[in-house]
Motif scaffolding. Sequence first.
Motif, mmCIF file in Angstrom:
data_model
loop_
_atom_site.group_PDB
_atom_site.id
_atom_site.type_symbol
_atom_site.label_atom_id
_atom_site.label_comp_id
_atom_site.label_asym_id
_atom_site.label_seq_id
_atom_site.Cartn_x
_atom_site.Cartn_y
_atom_site.Cartn_z
ATOM 1 N N THR A 312 0.717 -1.378 -0.495
ATOM 2 C CA THR A 312 -0.489 -0.282 -0.060
ATOM 3 C C THR A 312 0.665 0.938 0.070
ATOM 4 O O THR A 312 1.761 1.835 1.386
ATOM 5 C CB THR A 312 -0.769 0.040 0.793
ATOM 6 N N ARG A 313 0.620 2.150 -0.849
ATOM 7 C CA ARG A 313 1.649 3.190 -0.671
ATOM 8 C C ARG A 313 0.210 4.839 -0.646
ATOM 9 O O ARG A 313 -0.289 4.398 0.065
ATOM 10 C CB ARG A 313 1.293 3.920 -2.554
ATOM 11 N N GLU A 314 0.938 5.538 -0.366
ATOM 12 C CA GLU A 314 1.050 6.558 0.018
ATOM 13 C C GLU A 314 -0.440 7.472 0.082
ATOM 14 O O GLU A 314 -1.134 7.721 0.374
ATOM 15 C CB GLU A 314 1.991 7.357 0.533
ATOM 16 N N THR A 315 -0.636 7.093 -1.449
ATOM 17 C CA THR A 315 -1.773 7.529 -2.164
ATOM 18 C C THR A 315 -2.120 6.465 -2.967
ATOM 19 O O THR A 315 -1.568 5.996 -3.064
ATOM 20 C CB THR A 315 -1.310 8.645 -2.848
ATOM 21 N N ILE A 316 -3.386 6.297 -3.180
ATOM 22 C CA ILE A 316 -3.710 4.627 -2.396
ATOM 23 C C ILE A 316 -3.853 4.987 -4.425
ATOM 24 O O ILE A 316 -3.750 3.503 -5.359
ATOM 25 C CB ILE A 316 -5.103 4.343 -2.141
ATOM 26 N N THR A 317 -4.033 5.380 -5.424
ATOM 27 C CA THR A 317 -4.148 5.482 -6.770
ATOM 28 C C THR A 317 -2.596 4.563 -7.043
ATOM 29 O O THR A 317 -2.518 4.297 -8.496
ATOM 30 C CB THR A 317 -4.638 6.748 -7.438
ATOM 31 N N ASN A 318 -2.064 5.262 -7.061
ATOM 32 C CA ASN A 318 -0.351 4.591 -6.676
ATOM 33 C C ASN A 318 0.042 2.887 -7.069
ATOM 34 O O ASN A 318 0.464 2.792 -7.934
ATOM 35 C CB ASN A 318 1.276 5.464 -6.378
ATOM 36 N N ASN A 319 -1.278 2.514 -6.574
ATOM 37 C CA ASN A 319 -1.292 0.934 -6.746
ATOM 38 C C ASN A 319 -2.100 0.123 -7.472
ATOM 39 O O ASN A 319 -2.074 -0.960 -7.674
ATOM 40 C CB ASN A 319 -1.821 0.293 -5.130
ATOM 41 N N ILE A 320 -2.940 1.234 -8.074
ATOM 42 C CA ILE A 320 -4.073 0.281 -8.842
ATOM 43 C C ILE A 320 -3.217 0.388 -10.415
ATOM 44 O O ILE A 320 -2.445 0.552 -10.501
ATOM 45 C CB ILE A 320 -5.154 1.257 -9.693
#
Length: 467
Positions: A312-320
Amino acid sequence: MEWFRRKDKNYSNLKNDSEIEMTRHDAEATQRSCSQETSEMCSENIMQYGSFSEEMKAQVMEKKITTWQASWNIINMIQGTAVLNAPYVLLIGGIPGIVLTVLIGYISAYTCYLLICCQYDEDEHGNRTKKRPTLHDIAVHNLGRKAGVIFIDLLQILLLFGNCVFQILTCGHMINALFPGNPLGFNGIILLFSVPLFPFAFVRSIILVSHFSCASVIVTSFAHLGILVYMFTKINDWVLDEFPLSTDIYQFSVSMGMVVFGFDTQLYVNSLDNNLKEGCNINRTIAWTHASSVLLKVLFGIAGVFTFGKRTRETITNNIDIISLKYFFNLFYPLKFFLVFQFPYFSIIDLIQEKLFLGTNESCFPTCVNRNNALKWWAVLLRMSLVVLSVAVCLVFPDVAVMTGYAGCTVGTLVMFLLPVFFHLNMFWRRMRWYHLLHEFLVFLVGVVVVYFGIFSFVQREIMMNV
């Protein structure tokens, strides 16, 4: 013209009828001035003045907002894009992070209620009268005129500035995640993204861009829903065993600051209350909006950690992992940030300009506009310097979690925990029951603990590790 020529002469030689004429003119001018001044005050708080025409009252009431509109504003302040960081908060906070989110959401709603109470005085018959309609008035009552105004203005500037930095920083991480091998690097992307922000220094009125505000909030809500739906489509691949059950002191302090940074309504709740239409209940509005925000952040955070686990990244969109979807979200949110950046930016400028550069007798510096009502060159440079300062902080603190954590543990805690409790206790402690006193002392103690852990983690990370 003859009357004006006589006015400049020795008044001892004026005729009696001239004196009567001048007296009548002065009385009419005074009456017009008083009427104008009272009308302006009425527009701010019509409930305090009941001697105006029904037409004037109707015009002012049209500018009031409903409970639903107030709820929309509160949700916009405490929801926003902080939801995107909720999974990372639970990743580093674990089960204590969930408890922390619920606790801080409750404390935020409670301290908003305290600030609403501080507006009123109550007589021996239990009748309440609004004496301090704004947060500045409450601060002046408790800290003194000069100290109260300066203190609240400073807190507003710091929180608004933190919002500017957060938006630029989050945009940089989103764009960098789309092009990880770019030759500019993260710092280069931050500098490149800041270039379109400089023309905002020439804009005189935020009305030119304010129409994008409501649309951006609506679209952002659908974007949040889209990410949540995406995570639930991965339910068969959830990694339940990677959800942390505990956390260490440093990570817990960072998660505390991040959660506090997401609940920052205290500086604006009094203004919302003053703009509500008659019969609207601000306390009920605060309660349900905070409850829904806590529920969404906990749900969003748990789903994010279950979906991506330790990745899980600090900003969740980076995990998509769907490329087209990732490009859509990581380009949409920076565009939204670009539009919304103007609001905290202009708020800071307006506040500083009003206090220091209006050119009135109270101003410390010369007026920032020339005779043609255009900005002077040095005023434009000062406006640009705010963008430069925001970018500089992004380069010094490139970690979103660290920046929001420090801001939340210091300024955010002061606004959310310490000031409202201090104001309320200072004004009403003699009339409070012992369990109410104990409750507020516990809230104050929680704020002190959050500040302590924030300073502790800052010293450990930024000073001890670099020695």
